[in-house]
Design a protein around this motif. Structure first.
Motif, mmCIF file in Angstrom:
data_model
loop_
_atom_site.group_PDB
_atom_site.id
_atom_site.type_symbol
_atom_site.label_atom_id
_atom_site.label_comp_id
_atom_site.label_asym_id
_atom_site.label_seq_id
_atom_site.Cartn_x
_atom_site.Cartn_y
_atom_site.Cartn_z
ATOM 1 N N ARG A 6 0.836 -1.205 0.000
ATOM 2 C CA ARG A 6 0.000 0.000 0.000
ATOM 3 C C ARG A 6 0.870 1.255 0.000
ATOM 4 O O ARG A 6 0.609 2.203 -0.742
ATOM 5 C CB ARG A 6 -0.927 0.026 1.224
ATOM 6 N N TYR A 7 1.920 1.253 0.845
ATOM 7 C CA TYR A 7 2.819 2.411 0.878
ATOM 8 C C TYR A 7 3.384 2.689 -0.514
ATOM 9 O O TYR A 7 3.454 3.838 -0.956
ATOM 10 C CB TYR A 7 3.981 2.159 1.836
ATOM 11 N N GLU A 8 3.813 1.624 -1.185
ATOM 12 C CA GLU A 8 4.419 1.797 -2.510
ATOM 13 C C GLU A 8 3.408 2.345 -3.501
ATOM 14 O O GLU A 8 3.722 3.249 -4.283
ATOM 15 C CB GLU A 8 4.989 0.468 -2.999
ATOM 16 N N THR A 29 -5.615 1.443 -3.780
ATOM 17 C CA THR A 29 -5.134 0.419 -2.840
ATOM 18 C C THR A 29 -6.206 -0.591 -2.470
ATOM 19 O O THR A 29 -5.920 -1.584 -1.806
ATOM 20 C CB THR A 29 -4.607 1.074 -1.545
ATOM 21 N N ASN A 30 -7.432 -0.305 -2.893
ATOM 22 C CA ASN A 30 -8.565 -1.188 -2.548
ATOM 23 C C ASN A 30 -8.633 -1.389 -1.033
ATOM 24 O O ASN A 30 -8.818 -2.501 -0.530
ATOM 25 C CB ASN A 30 -8.432 -2.543 -3.255
ATOM 26 N N SER A 31 -8.479 -0.258 -0.325
ATOM 27 C CA SER A 31 -8.473 -0.286 1.139
ATOM 28 C C SER A 31 -9.566 0.632 1.674
ATOM 29 O O SER A 31 -10.211 1.379 0.938
ATOM 30 C CB SER A 31 -7.114 0.185 1.677
ATOM 31 N N SER A 32 -9.760 0.601 2.986
ATOM 32 C CA SER A 32 -10.751 1.466 3.614
ATOM 33 C C SER A 32 -10.192 2.868 3.806
ATOM 34 O O SER A 32 -8.962 3.089 3.793
ATOM 35 C CB SER A 32 -11.158 0.897 4.973
ATOM 36 N N THR A 33 -11.089 3.818 4.009
ATOM 37 C CA THR A 33 -10.675 5.190 4.270
ATOM 38 C C THR A 33 -9.814 5.272 5.524
ATOM 39 O O THR A 33 -8.787 5.967 5.555
ATOM 40 C CB THR A 33 -11.909 6.099 4.433
ATOM 41 N N ALA A 34 -10.190 4.543 6.551
ATOM 42 C CA ALA A 34 -9.430 4.563 7.805
ATOM 43 C C ALA A 34 -8.015 4.031 7.602
ATOM 44 O O ALA A 34 -7.045 4.571 8.150
ATOM 45 C CB ALA A 34 -10.158 3.749 8.870
ATOM 46 N N ARG A 37 -5.902 6.618 5.716
ATOM 47 C CA ARG A 37 -5.535 7.733 6.587
ATOM 48 C C ARG A 37 -4.412 7.347 7.547
ATOM 49 O O ARG A 37 -3.510 8.150 7.808
ATOM 50 C CB ARG A 37 -6.763 8.218 7.349
ATOM 51 N N ARG A 38 -4.450 6.127 8.046
ATOM 52 C CA ARG A 38 -3.351 5.654 8.900
ATOM 53 C C ARG A 38 -2.050 5.581 8.113
ATOM 54 O O ARG A 38 -0.979 5.953 8.600
ATOM 55 C CB ARG A 38 -3.686 4.280 9.487
ATOM 56 N N ASP A 39 -2.151 5.102 6.870
ATOM 57 C CA ASP A 39 -0.957 5.025 6.018
ATOM 58 C C ASP A 39 -0.377 6.411 5.769
ATOM 59 O O ASP A 39 0.854 6.604 5.819
ATOM 60 C CB ASP A 39 -1.293 4.366 4.677
ATOM 61 N N LEU A 40 -1.235 7.380 5.507
ATOM 62 C CA LEU A 40 -0.758 8.737 5.249
ATOM 63 C C LEU A 40 -0.103 9.336 6.489
ATOM 64 O O LEU A 40 0.923 10.032 6.377
ATOM 65 C CB LEU A 40 -1.918 9.622 4.785
ATOM 66 N N THR A 41 -0.657 9.062 7.634
ATOM 67 C CA THR A 41 -0.061 9.540 8.883
ATOM 68 C C THR A 41 1.340 8.956 9.065
ATOM 69 O O THR A 41 2.289 9.663 9.431
ATOM 70 C CB THR A 41 -0.938 9.168 10.083
ATOM 71 N N HIS A 42 1.470 7.661 8.787
ATOM 72 C CA HIS A 42 2.773 7.009 8.916
ATOM 73 C C HIS A 42 3.768 7.575 7.914
ATOM 74 O O HIS A 42 4.905 7.913 8.285
ATOM 75 C CB HIS A 42 2.632 5.503 8.697
#
Length: 256
Positions: A6-8, A29-34, A37-42
């Motif tokens: 996902r990060y990539e 990323t076919n992921s949830s909004t939450a 948002r966690r990925d962006l914070t990291h």
């Protein structure tokens, strides 16, 4: 999709588009909004991007600099790296050296004899010939800002050659993108040289760490890093993926 994937995907999207909304990143990323948002914070905590309301934009993207400007930046670091790189060249080697301000500084430190050097750098030619090295210059279009010869003909010629070692410069290195450079033409040349060499070396001072540029030319594990600071915190994150030369040259041959 696992976290690193996902990060990539997020960083690739942002590097290609400049910015993106959370919804855009959820889709790719076919992921949830939450989760996004966690990925962006990291990723923001690591300095890879900046968040804004509803999305993110890339931060610290490396841009192309003029050769004369780059040549005087971090010169003492470049000299240390260049000397280490030159000491790795052995009598009889066939090597590729690309266009760059750090690779340029290798010239006075090369002591090996009977070597063959292939290059796409117009700045290296005079010293290589003057020092008696068997020199081959790849033909193509000269890029004024970096003094590099680029183009389709350079790539096709490189594909027919084999090298004991190649030495290439880099604009940025990070965990997710590996070795990157701002220019597509030069990225293809670096990529091909790495593929055609038995051992590939990337010359990078510590100012290049944890940054990214537009085009990836190799993964971290595809080349040995030669740097001036082997104790930089970033290197601890990748020391299980590649060999790092920041001390004695003899360390290389015990690790590879």
């Amino acid at each position: 999709m696992i976290t690193n994937q996902r990060y990539e995907k997020i960083m690739n999207y942002l590097n290609e588009n400049g910015s993106g909304s959370v919804n855009d990143l959820v889709d790719i990323t076919n992921s949830s909004t939450a989760t996004v948002r966690r990925d962006l914070t990291h990723l923001e905590s690591k300095g890879f991007l900046k968040r804004f309301h509803g999305g993110a934009t890339v931060d610290q993207m490396e841009q192309e600099e003029d050769y004369s400007e780059k040549s005087v930046k971090n010169l003492s670091k470049k000299l240390k790296i260049a000397q280490k790189a030159a000491e790795l060249i052995e009598d009889g080697d066939t090597i590729f050296i690309d266009a760059g301000t750090t690779t340029y500084e290798m010239m006075p430190f090369i002591k090996a004899s009977n070597i063959t050097v292939v290059t796409n750098s117009i700045t290296l030619i005079d010293q290589l010939v003057r020092n008696g090295h068997n020199t081959h210059v790849l033909g193509g279009k000269v890029k004024p800002s970096t003094k590099a010869v680029v183009g389709h003909d350079v790539i096709e010629k490189l594909k027919t050659l084999s090298f004991d070692k190649c030495f290439v410069g880099v604009n940025a290195i990070d965990i997710h993108h590996g070795y990157t450079t701002p220019d597509e033409d030069e990225a293809y040349i670096k990529r091909t040289a790495v593929e055609q060499a038995r051992r590939a070396f990337v010359l990078a001072d510590s100012s290049k760490f944890e940054r990214s540029a537009f085009v990836k030319f190799a993964g971290v594990e595809e080349a040995v890093i030669i740097t001036e600071n082997e104790n930089h915190p970033f290197l601890e994150k990748i020391d299980d993926r590649t060999t790092i030369i920041g001390g004695g040259v003899s360390d290389l041959y015990s690790d590879i």
